[in-house]
Design a protein around this motif. Structure first.
Motif, PDB file in Angstrom:
ATOM      1  N   ASN A  90       0.842  -1.193   0.000  1.00  0.00           N
ATOM      2  CA  ASN A  90       0.000   0.000   0.000  1.00  0.00           C
ATOM      3  C   ASN A  90       0.883   1.251   0.000  1.00  0.00           C
ATOM      4  O   ASN A  90       1.547   1.563   0.989  1.00  0.00           O
ATOM      5  N   PHE A  91       0.910   1.965  -1.128  1.00  0.00           N
ATOM      6  CA  PHE A  91       1.726   3.172  -1.268  1.00  0.00           C
ATOM      7  C   PHE A  91       0.915   4.397  -0.835  1.00  0.00           C
ATOM      8  O   PHE A  91      -0.202   4.608  -1.314  1.00  0.00           O
ATOM      9  N   HIS A  92       1.493   5.201   0.046  1.00  0.00           N
ATOM     10  CA  HIS A  92       0.800   6.419   0.470  1.00  0.00           C
ATOM     11  C   HIS A  92       1.807   7.535   0.721  1.00  0.00           C
ATOM     12  O   HIS A  92       2.889   7.309   1.258  1.00  0.00           O
ATOM     13  N   ASP A  93       1.441   8.733   0.289  1.00  0.00           N
ATOM     14  CA  ASP A  93       2.226   9.937   0.554  1.00  0.00           C
ATOM     15  C   ASP A  93       1.587  10.649   1.739  1.00  0.00           C
ATOM     16  O   ASP A  93       0.374  10.870   1.752  1.00  0.00           O
ATOM     17  N   ASP A  94       2.384  11.039   2.714  1.00  0.00           N
ATOM     18  CA  ASP A  94       1.833  11.656   3.926  1.00  0.00           C
ATOM     19  C   ASP A  94       1.129  12.980   3.650  1.00  0.00           C
ATOM     20  O   ASP A  94       0.306  13.420   4.461  1.00  0.00           O
ATOM     21  N   ASP A  95       1.440  13.630   2.528  1.00  0.00           N
ATOM     22  CA  ASP A  95       0.772  14.890   2.195  1.00  0.00           C
ATOM     23  C   ASP A  95      -0.554  14.673   1.464  1.00  0.00           C
ATOM     24  O   ASP A  95      -1.290  15.634   1.232  1.00  0.00           O
ATOM     25  N   ASP A  96      -0.839  13.440   1.097  1.00  0.00           N
ATOM     26  CA  ASP A  96      -2.065  13.108   0.373  1.00  0.00           C
ATOM     27  C   ASP A  96      -3.160  12.796   1.397  1.00  0.00           C
ATOM     28  O   ASP A  96      -3.152  11.729   2.023  1.00  0.00           O
ATOM     29  N   VAL A  97      -4.113  13.718   1.550  1.00  0.00           N
ATOM     30  CA  VAL A  97      -5.133  13.547   2.593  1.00  0.00           C
ATOM     31  C   VAL A  97      -6.150  12.476   2.234  1.00  0.00           C
ATOM     32  O   VAL A  97      -6.935  12.058   3.102  1.00  0.00           O
ATOM     33  N   PHE A  98      -6.163  12.021   0.974  1.00  0.00           N
ATOM     34  CA  PHE A  98      -7.062  10.935   0.586  1.00  0.00           C
ATOM     35  C   PHE A  98      -6.454   9.563   0.908  1.00  0.00           C
ATOM     36  O   PHE A  98      -7.175   8.561   0.953  1.00  0.00           O
ATOM     37  N   ALA A  99      -5.153   9.519   1.100  1.00  0.00           N
ATOM     38  CA  ALA A  99      -4.446   8.243   1.262  1.00  0.00           C
ATOM     39  C   ALA A  99      -4.211   7.938   2.734  1.00  0.00           C
ATOM     40  O   ALA A  99      -3.811   8.815   3.508  1.00  0.00           O
TER      41      ALA A  99
END
Length: 331
Positions: A257-266
């Motif tokens: 599961n890839f997520h960027d901490d700045d992406d509020v949807f992720a």
């Protein structure tokens, strides 16, 4: 030559024939850097373009809110999103400026561009929710998945290992689809709608028995836990599928599961429960870009970022190498 079957599912989107161009280029580039064979000889890729299920209804909804004078404005927004889909971060600037216009000729409502965005983002999510009394959208999207799996089977073979790459709402769709298959296959729960079942083939690949890799990009899946506040989230999709060992002994699999901490949807998925901690590898990434990499506007750019597509390409390359030395057992 044995092949991997790769299913790619987009998230909230407009209907865009070129949506996956950059993603597939990056996937082939990074896969090819890890193996000696040409990617086209090892990977069979099919995409699920489910936006078409909702596109007509969303355009009709917007048309009812304005006059024909607004058509050019709506088209400029669609064209802007298609430019962003090519991985061009700079294309967000003119798109956002158009969306921020407080008024447009032919529209009485203020901020029609932001309303257009809400129709596509919130509207897709609302429309996808399963509605037993009128399941057309949910089942229509799942039929698109079934049809893509059928195309994969025809090109890659009945028992090709299945790898799924999904973004945003597409990851929720993928999880629901394969969960339903596993619930029916493993537990005898007849929860698949009739028209979806009719579109599903009977090969091991189409039944989800060869599911080996699952990559979720910028997924909001954790938010769906709010629908079940008193339920223990202890039944994530099995990755690899329990039957994979029968078809490809030793191949195994993984869910990243890839997520960027700045992406509020992720959101990371491991905090959901012990079952998710065991099933999923949360992988934090820093999506690149000089303009918006530090803002929530990074959400569309997982497909075009090397920090995501390189590990996916390497993971698929490792699966393909294992497949080459692993005997296949007939179903």
């Amino acid at each position: 030559m044995k092949k991997l079957a790769v299913l790619v599912i987009h998230g909230i989107e407009v209907d865009d024939p070129g949506l996956f161009d950059t993603a597939l280029h990056k996937l082939h580039e990074h896969f090819g850097a890890s193996v000696r064979s040409a990617p086209e000889d090892a990977l069979v890729v099919e995409t699920v373009n489910w936006a078409s299920v909702l596109e007509g209804a969303e355009k009709d909804f917007l048309a009812r809110q304005g006059t024909p004078d607004a058509e050019g404005y709506w088209k400029s927004l669609y064209d802007g999103v298609r430019a962003v889909n090519q991985g061009r971060e700079s294309a967000l600037v003119p798109l956002m400026l158009r969306m921020m216009r407080p008024s447009v000729r032919g529209m009485d409502l203020h901020y029609p561009g932001l309303r257009w965005l809400v129709v596509h983002f919130v509207g897709d999510i609302i429309a996808y929710q399963s509605n037993p009394s009128d399941p057309d959208v949910y089942t229509g999207i799942h039929r698109k998945v079934a049809e893509a799996l059928g195309r994969l089977r025809a090109r890659a073979g009945d028992t090709a290992p299945l790898c799924v790459i999904s973004h945003s709402l597409g990851s929720v769709i993928a999880s629901n689809y394969f969960y339903d298959l596993q619930a029916q296959r493993l537990h005898g729960r007849d929860i698949i709608e009739t028209t979806v079942a009719a579109a599903q083939g009977n090969s091991p690949l189409e039944r989800g028995e060869t599911l080996s890799r699952f990559y979720t990009l910028g997924t909001p899946m954790a938010l769906w836990s709010l629908r079940y506040p008193r339920a223990e989230l202890d039944k994530p999709v099995h990755v690899p599928a329990p039957e994979l060992e029968r078809h490809h002994p030793g191949l195994g699999g993984e869910w990243i599961n890839f997520h960027d901490d700045d992406d509020v949807f992720a959101w990371p998925l491991q905090p959901l429960s012990a079952a998710y901690r065991e099933a999923v590898k949360d992988h934090a990434v820093r999506l690149a870009g000089p303009l918006f990499s530090w803002t929530p506007l990074v959400h569309p750019f997982y497909w075009s970022d090397d920090s995501v597509m390189e590990p996916i390409g390497q993971s698929l390359a490792e699966a393909w190498r294992q497949l080459g030395v692993t005997p296949t057992v007939a179903a």
